[in-house]
Structure formats: structure tokens, C-alpha cells
Design an enzyme around this catalytic site. Sequence first.
Site, PDB file in Angstrom:
ATOM      1  N   LYS A 199     -19.166  19.080  14.950  1.00 36.05           N
ATOM      2  CA  LYS A 199     -19.021  19.960  13.792  1.00 36.05           C
ATOM      3  C   LYS A 199     -17.533  20.153  13.510  1.00 36.05           C
ATOM      4  O   LYS A 199     -16.825  20.801  14.281  1.00 36.05           O
ATOM      5  CB  LYS A 199     -19.662  21.328  14.061  1.00 36.05           C
ATOM      6  CG  LYS A 199     -19.799  22.142  12.788  1.00 36.05           C
ATOM      7  CD  LYS A 199     -19.957  23.618  13.046  1.00 36.05           C
ATOM      8  CE  LYS A 199     -18.649  24.311  13.263  1.00 36.05           C
ATOM      9  NZ  LYS A 199     -17.708  24.279  12.138  1.00 36.05           N
ATOM     10  N   GLU A 274     -10.907  24.796  24.907  1.00 37.05           N
ATOM     11  CA  GLU A 274      -9.474  24.558  24.654  1.00 37.05           C
ATOM     12  C   GLU A 274      -9.064  25.562  23.584  1.00 37.05           C
ATOM     13  O   GLU A 274      -9.429  25.412  22.413  1.00 37.05           O
ATOM     14  CB  GLU A 274      -9.244  23.127  24.150  1.00 37.05           C
ATOM     15  CG  GLU A 274      -9.688  22.035  25.104  1.00 37.05           C
ATOM     16  CD  GLU A 274      -8.823  21.922  26.349  1.00 37.05           C
ATOM     17  OE1 GLU A 274      -7.778  22.600  26.420  1.00 37.05           O
ATOM     18  OE2 GLU A 274      -9.202  21.182  27.256  1.00 37.05           O
ATOM     19  N   CYS A 308      -1.448  24.358  18.611  1.00 37.78           N
ATOM     20  CA  CYS A 308      -1.836  25.275  19.688  1.00 37.78           C
ATOM     21  C   CYS A 308      -0.742  25.415  20.731  1.00 37.78           C
ATOM     22  O   CYS A 308      -0.514  26.490  21.254  1.00 37.78           O
ATOM     23  CB  CYS A 308      -3.125  24.789  20.338  1.00 37.78           C
ATOM     24  SG  CYS A 308      -3.033  23.085  20.868  1.00 37.78           S
ATOM     25  N   GLU A 405      -0.591  35.013  18.866  1.00 40.98           N
ATOM     26  CA  GLU A 405      -0.503  33.661  18.295  1.00 40.98           C
ATOM     27  C   GLU A 405      -0.490  33.790  16.773  1.00 40.98           C
ATOM     28  O   GLU A 405      -1.488  34.186  16.170  1.00 40.98           O
ATOM     29  CB  GLU A 405      -1.707  32.823  18.734  1.00 40.98           C
ATOM     30  CG  GLU A 405      -1.635  31.399  18.213  1.00 40.98           C
ATOM     31  CD  GLU A 405      -2.841  30.549  18.562  1.00 40.98           C
ATOM     32  OE1 GLU A 405      -3.986  31.013  18.387  1.00 40.98           O
ATOM     33  OE2 GLU A 405      -2.638  29.404  18.991  1.00 40.98           O
TER      34      GLU A 405
END
Length: 501
Positions: A199, A274, A308, A405
Site C-alpha cells: 500500500k 521503520e 527520515c 521531527e
Amino acid sequence: MNKDLQHFITQFPVTEHTKRFLAQKQQMYIGGEFCSAQSGNVYEVIEPCTAGLLAQVPDASIADVDLAVAAAKSSFTDSPWSRMKPNERERLLLRLADVIEQHSQTLAELESLDAGKAISGCKAVDIDGSIDVLRYMAGWSTKIAGSTKNVSVEGDHFAYTLKQPVGVVAAIVPWNWPFTMAIWKMAAPLALGCTIVLKPSPLTPLSMLYFAELCQQAGIPKGVVNIVTGSSVEVGSHLVSHPDVDKVSFTGSTQVGKLVGQAAMQNITPVTLELGGKSPMVVFNDADIDKVVAATQQSIFFNTGQVCSAGSRLYVQKELYPQVVDAVVQRVQAMNIGMSLDPNCDVGPVISKTQLDTVLSYIEKGKQEGAKVVCGGAALDGQGYYLQPTVFADCHNDMEIVQKEIFGPVLVVIPFDSEEQALSLANDNIYGLAASVFTQDISRAQRMIKNLEAGTVWVNTHDLVDSCTPFGGVKQSGFGKDLGVEQLAYFLKTKAVWIEV
Ligand code: NAD
């Protein structure tokens, strides 16, 4: 196609394949067939440079997810893929890599349009890098082995371990590396004989729909790779809690990763997560400034900071601090902000209006917290989701912009005095994806490598990745590894076998 987008594509010519693909009706790929959502619903994909409509794609519901999982299951059980001779599976995956290579320019263009990625990096890093991963993992098809055991129990026994593919893999990926993350998720399990339901992010489905065509072209058997597109959260949540899924491999935010982990645990399905990061770069007084500046530009402004492992926290020892801040600002101001298909573009837009607003709200927060804006700090006027690459100096670890983040082109710079302080500041974060150290002192580098809480540590560089090096974080950056020989174990079942002789 809207007028702005039409103009954009005329200004920066694209391949005939790209034009053909954008003009055609978009379909998902289930059981080797291209199909619409069962409901017939579609949703709109927006192109971030112009904020115009790029495509309409099928809006799957949970019924479509069920079909895809059933196709993957029956393909795993009944089709030759999992029982195929390993060298034959390897050959098919290598053929797929060759077909992708023939279409790499088209894939780069689609990715650049869909995700707003600067085309230069997109071709070399996203697509060519993914081809390399696929070839690397294809090679492992023929190299999987269990081991014989030297047992001590009474009698004469032969004991060994049998390694088998885990089965149906649900792979869910984010929008910042749509093609790369998908290949990272699929290459290892495919090499081992698993089948996949992938997906993509609802924001960036196009390169995967094109990839489906390439799977067909390369002769990957029906049902081995299934691609489901959908805009609702239910599509992903249904997939990861599906009882016929044998392994969940997720890349995305920590917030969603927690939900995915909980959902997978309903069936005790093993899961790889992750997740997010806020990676520190630690610069000591003896560092080579040119290397620091090059690594900073590459790590926090490449892909518009939507990386990331971006080196988003720059800790600089006090003596070097003013020089580093100046040099970084100079480099940032020389970067070319532009349309993603422009070969001269260094920094494209962020992915969406929502992301633009999120990043801007962090920038405002930083200003309120008293951090000093030394460059950037605002959105760009005009169409598209553009903002100025931003550097905050004189930050400290209590600030939200240092802890959270941001996932945009925003760097925070923090001064420090000693090695001990640097280590403590760098580790003072919920994330532990990656970190880097800049020093000429090998002993100091070794101490930092040992003590930094991170899944990857780079020295005098930042953000290097290779097919053979495992990638994945610690703390709230997740668990499990992508890439490297280390990734294979997550898609293999180990059966202990005893034979009385
Ligand atoms: P996200 O977590 O919002 O979405 C990731 C994927 O999960 C998307 O496909 C989304 O549709 C799907 N999803 C959303 N809710 C779900 C649910 N309840 N169940 C199952 N699936 C669900 O992340 P994003 O905004 O697409 O991507 C940015 C994030 O990804 C950042 O935090 C970034 O650090 C992280 N990321 C991590 C890595 C890594 O390797 N560690 C790599 C790239 C990106």
C-alpha cells in the site's frame, strides 16, 4: 490535467511513457490484473509544485484489501513463486531490475511530479538506488541456508534448521521515498519466495502503479505483487490486522507505527517498524568545515528535508560554531529552489498543503521559543507548496524545534562545550535512527560511535546508504532492519527438524 501542470510538463519535457501513463485511467494491481476499486471510487492526487491535479486513482476499501490479500495468499500457496527453483526466482527478479532500468527516466519523472522531488537526485538516488537494492536482494535467493546441529540428547539423531519464506507480506510505505521505500520493503521478501500486498501513501501512488506494469512485463507471476491504493486510514489498518497476512513491514511515522504494531499484535503477526527520526550531527573543533557543510546540505536540504535520517540537529563545538553557522547559511542561500522537473532544482516543494502548514507552525514555534532565524523562515509566494530553507541558530535542547521531527527543510544549530556534553545532548531525544560525528580524532570518533544511541553512525559524512548495509533505528525510531543480509531474517521462518537415525 490542469493548465499549470500542462505548462510545467511542456517547459520540462518528459518521456512518451510518462505522457502515456499520465493520460491513461489509473488502476490498482491485484492478482496480476489491473482493476478499479470495487466501489468504483477514485481520489485525487495533487502535484506539489503547482498544487494542481496530477491524477485520479482508485480509492480502495477494505473489500479490495481482502481481494489483494487473497490473491497474495493463493499465489504463495498455489503458484510456483515460493516453490520455484531459487535460481529461477533470482533470474526473474534480475529481469525485473533490467526492465525497471529501461524505464528509469519515466519512473524518475513520475516520482518527481508526484512527490515534488528534484529530478536530478530522484533519478540517481531514488530509482537507480532501488534497482541496485533489487539486484542485491535477488542474489540472496540462491544463498539461503539453515544449519546442522550437534545435539547431545540420548540416541542417534540428525537435527537441522530449515529456512522457509514467511508467506504473505503486508508492506506499507510513506510519501517521502515512494519508489525506494517500496523496493526496500519488497526486494528481500520477494527473493525469499514471499508474496506481497503493498500500500503506497495516498499522496504518492503513481510510481508503484507504473511499477505494476513493469512486473507484468518482466513476467512476475500473478498475485506475487499486489498494489492497493486508497485514501482512507482503514485501507492500511485493515491490511496490517488481516489474519492472512504473515508479516507486516511498515515505514512511516512513529505515531502511526505504534498503531500498526498494536494492530499486527491482534494476530501476533511479526512486524518491522521503520519510523521517524531527529538525527544529530556532532561537529568537534577539529572537524573539516567543508565536509560538515557538504554533509549538512545533503542531509537536511536534500529532498526538501523530508528524509527520515536527515541531520536535522547540528551540534557544533563552541570554537567552530560561528564559522560553521556562516558557512552553512552561505551554502543554503546558494541553493536553487525550483520546479521539481528542472534539472537545476536543488530544493523542490514540500509534499502537501498540510505538510507546509505543519512545517510553518514549527518555524513559528521556534521563533516564539527564542531561536534565532539566520536564514529562511517563511513560505514562498505563488503556487505550490514552497518554503525557504531555514536555519535556526542558538537553539537548546529544551526547544520543541530541537526535539520534534519537523520533516521539512529546517535545521537547528546548537553549541556545545565538551565531548561528554555533546553525547548527552545528542542522545537526549526519543528517536534513535541515525547520527554522525565530525572529527579528525579517531579515538574520539570510536567513543562516540559506541555511545551514540542510533541505528547508524556515520563519521565525517552523513546519510550514506547501501544495499548491503542494514538500515533501521532504535528507541522510538522502530525495530527491525531494512537492507543488508540482516533484513532477510525478518521474512524467514526457522523450523527445527529432528530425525531419529
Ligand atoms: P505516516 O505514518 O503518516 O504514513 C505512512 C503510511 O502508513 C502511509 O501509507 C499511510 O497511508 C499509512 N497509514 C496511515 N495510518 C495507518 C494505519 N492506522 N494503519 C496502517 N497504515 C496506516 O507517515 P508519512 O507522513 O507518510 O511519512 C513520513 C514519516 O515516515 C516520517 O516520520 C519519516 O521519518 C518516516 N520515514 C521513516 C523511514 C525509515 O526508514 N525509518 C523512511 C522514510 C520515512
